[in-house]
Design a protein around this motif. Structure first.
Motif, PDB file in Angstrom:
ATOM      1  N   PHE A 130       0.811  -1.232   0.000  1.00 20.56           N
ATOM      2  CA  PHE A 130       0.000   0.000   0.000  1.00 20.56           C
ATOM      3  C   PHE A 130       0.841   1.277   0.000  1.00 20.56           C
ATOM      4  N   GLY A 131       2.175   1.133  -0.079  1.00 19.33           N
ATOM      5  CA  GLY A 131       3.028   2.323  -0.170  1.00 19.33           C
ATOM      6  C   GLY A 131       3.303   2.961   1.179  1.00 19.33           C
ATOM      7  N   PHE A 149      -5.725   5.832   5.459  1.00 20.59           N
ATOM      8  CA  PHE A 149      -5.490   4.382   5.464  1.00 20.59           C
ATOM      9  C   PHE A 149      -6.621   3.644   4.755  1.00 20.59           C
ATOM     10  N   MET A 150      -7.870   4.032   5.094  1.00 18.56           N
ATOM     11  CA  MET A 150      -9.025   3.318   4.527  1.00 18.56           C
ATOM     12  C   MET A 150      -9.106   3.489   3.012  1.00 18.56           C
ATOM     13  N   ASN A 151      -8.546   4.593   2.508  1.00 16.21           N
ATOM     14  CA  ASN A 151      -8.666   4.848   1.058  1.00 16.21           C
ATOM     15  C   ASN A 151      -7.493   4.295   0.258  1.00 16.21           C
ATOM     16  N   LEU A 152      -6.532   3.707   0.940  1.00 15.59           N
ATOM     17  CA  LEU A 152      -5.361   3.211   0.193  1.00 15.59           C
ATOM     18  C   LEU A 152      -5.760   2.021  -0.676  1.00 15.59           C
ATOM     19  N   LYS A 153      -5.208   1.964  -1.870  1.00 12.35           N
ATOM     20  CA  LYS A 153      -5.455   0.822  -2.761  1.00 12.35           C
ATOM     21  C   LYS A 153      -4.101   0.275  -3.233  1.00 12.35           C
ATOM     22  N   ASP A 156      -3.525  -3.381  -7.776  1.00 11.73           N
ATOM     23  CA  ASP A 156      -4.671  -3.993  -8.489  1.00 11.73           C
ATOM     24  C   ASP A 156      -5.978  -3.281  -8.148  1.00 11.73           C
ATOM     25  N   GLY A 157      -5.854  -2.146  -7.422  1.00 12.33           N
ATOM     26  CA  GLY A 157      -7.065  -1.385  -7.076  1.00 12.33           C
ATOM     27  C   GLY A 157      -7.840  -1.965  -5.903  1.00 12.33           C
ATOM     28  N   ILE A 158      -7.219  -2.930  -5.174  1.00  9.17           N
ATOM     29  CA  ILE A 158      -7.904  -3.499  -3.997  1.00  9.17           C
ATOM     30  C   ILE A 158      -7.609  -2.603  -2.798  1.00  9.17           C
ATOM     31  N   SER A 159      -8.655  -2.180  -2.085  1.00 10.59           N
ATOM     32  CA  SER A 159      -8.452  -1.256  -0.954  1.00 10.59           C
ATOM     33  C   SER A 159      -7.998  -2.036   0.277  1.00 10.59           C
ATOM     34  N   THR A 160      -7.425  -1.314   1.230  1.00 12.66           N
ATOM     35  CA  THR A 160      -6.976  -1.928   2.491  1.00 12.66           C
ATOM     36  C   THR A 160      -8.148  -2.650   3.171  1.00 12.66           C
ATOM     37  N   VAL A 161      -9.295  -1.959   3.235  1.00 16.55           N
ATOM     38  CA  VAL A 161     -10.453  -2.537   3.947  1.00 16.55           C
ATOM     39  C   VAL A 161     -10.922  -3.817   3.255  1.00 16.55           C
ATOM     40  N   GLU A 162     -10.963  -3.766   1.919  1.00 18.16           N
ATOM     41  CA  GLU A 162     -11.373  -4.957   1.144  1.00 18.16           C
ATOM     42  C   GLU A 162     -10.393  -6.102   1.383  1.00 18.16           C
ATOM     43  N   ALA A 163      -9.110  -5.765   1.341  1.00 18.30           N
ATOM     44  CA  ALA A 163      -8.069  -6.802   1.514  1.00 18.30           C
ATOM     45  C   ALA A 163      -8.151  -7.400   2.915  1.00 18.30           C
ATOM     46  N   MET A 164      -8.427  -6.543   3.897  1.00 17.56           N
ATOM     47  CA  MET A 164      -8.560  -7.044   5.281  1.00 17.56           C
ATOM     48  C   MET A 164      -9.732  -8.002   5.384  1.00 17.56           C
TER      49      MET A 164
END
Ligand code: HGY
Ligand code: MN
Ligand code: MN
Ligand code: MN
Length: 408
Positions: A130-131, A149-153, A156-164
């Motif tokens: 996520f950089g 943090f919540m807006n990081l992607k 592949d465009g997958i967000s932190t929240v989605e990945a979690m």
């Protein structure tokens, strides 16, 4: 080989198998399937060693051995368990395993501490997915902006929240922790350089950690046909990026001393061999033991990039991380040195050119770091290797220091 060294070796060996690049080093990105494998392993071992396990809203893992004193602040021992792409088996992992082994020794010696002992395994220290980086520790001390943090992607465009959520983590849990709940943070880490090995010294007591800034630079031009677009009618983002990157080393050399600059990541869009690159995104990592050198180089880099904002080319810079150089706690450094002498383990003082979670915690609690030698000074590559004898010696020092600090 004694039991402690054997356990350390076993855990390092087990954890390095949780990689997306088997046979090509450790690639364990935050919230990936490999993260989940390592996470489950670490949590199991924490339970085996009598620790109470929890995860916070970022997915940092904590294993706690309660102390006899109610509501007392914890002595925290650990590091990060994410990796760089195709990295090594020891960066971060050695510190998590060291924390686990300290807990094992507390259990083996049936120690009942006054202050709690906590083992910690943190996420996204490297920033590979996520950089930026140092994300787990920055979240704990509250310097990671939750909205950001919540807006990081990821790429592949997958967000932190989605990945979690993909690995069953609950991002709504608390992330920040009250600094009053932390008495000290101790981190064992591989040196990632050649100094200890060349001096034939098994332990480095870290005095200070360099300051660093990490930028993401975006160059926008115009896509076009590689065959039909005349050279004088192109806005080629990759050519501009290459001209900028080629001039960076000189800016660090001019600054001299221990100033370093690196472009480690570069993406070209749309990345077709017969397409003039429309967009090029690359990173710039600047470090020095003195903040003014980081600042000087940063200013020159910004001017340089701005100077290419012409002729259909747009440039922009996103500052992903900025952290000042940090001196580590004098009392913990003295404690490490005292314990090394009592144990008859030779040590030297050393500074860190790598960034570490310890530098984040040093804003809110007492912090100490010890290094063990890296073979040929190599790190952030599959060849990374450290001797489990040195790791076991480092753990002995951590264990004795943790016993003193928890008054076990
Ligand atoms: O980049 C560093 O210094 C660390 O490995 N994250
Ligand atoms: Mn690293
Ligand atoms: Mn590391
Ligand atoms: Mn680090």
């Amino acid at each position: 080989m004694n039991k402690s060294q054997q356990r350390i070796e076993d855990h390092i060996l087990a954890l390095c198998k949780f990689t997306a690049s088997p046979g090509r080093g450790v690639t364990r990105l935050t919230y990936s399937a490999e993260d989940l494998q390592a996470r489950n392993y670490i949590k199991e071992i924490m339970k085996d060693y009598g620790l109470e396990v929890r995860e916070d809203g970022l997915g940092n893992i904590f294993g706690k051995l309660e102390g006899s004193m109610a509501d007392a602040p914890s002595v925290i021992v650990g590091s990060h368990f994410d990796s760089v792409p195709n990295g090594g088996a020891y960066d971060g992992t050695a510190g998590v395993v060291a924390g686990l082994e300290v807990a094992a020794l507390f259990q083996e010696n049936n120690l009942k501490p006054k202050y709690p002992l906590e083992v910690i395994a943190m996420i996204e220290e490297e920033g590979s997915r996520f950089g930026g980086g140092l994300m787990g520790s920055r979240g704990i001390i509250g310097t990671l902006c939750e909205k950001d943090f919540m807006n990081l992607k990821d790429n592949d465009g997958i967000s932190t929240v989605e990945a979690m959520s993909q690995i069953g983590l609950d991002s709504s849990l608390d992330k920040q922790r009250d600094p009053k709940t932390m008495k000290a943070f101790l981190e064992l880490h591989i040196e990632q350089g050649p100094i200890l090995e060349e001096a034939n010294i098994p332990i480095g007591v870290v005095e200070a950690i360099v300051g660093l800034t990490q930028l993401e630079v975006t160059i926008k031009g115009q896509a076009g046909h590689a065959g039909t677009t005349p050279m004088n009618r192109r806005s080629d983002s990759l050519v501009t990026a290459a001209k900028i990157i080629a001039q960076l080393p000189e800016l660090a050399l001019e600054e001299g001393v221990d100033t370093v600059i690196t472009t480690g990541r570069l993406h070209v869009y749309p990345n077709g061999a017969n397409v003039i690159p429309k967009k090029t995104v690359f990173t710039i990592d600047i470090r020095s033991g003195k903040e003014e050198h980081v600042q000087n180089v940063l200013e020159k880099v910004q001017e340089l990039i701005q100077s290419y904002h012409v002729d259909g080319i747009q440039t922009s810079i996103k500052k992903q991380l900025y952290i000042q150089p940090k001196a580590l706690s004098k009392n913990i450094r003295s404690l490490f040195k005292q314990k090394s002498e009592e144990l008859g383990i030779s040590y030297c003082s050393i500074n860190s050119g790598a960034g570490h979670d310890a530098m984040v915690f040093s804003d809110v609690t007492d912090v100490g770091m010890i290094f063990v030698p890296s073979k040929s000074g190599l790190s952030h590559c599959p060849e990374e290797w450290s001797d489990s004898r040195h790791l076991a010696e480092g753990v002995q020092i951590l264990y004795e220091a943790a016993k003193s600090l928890t008054e076990a």
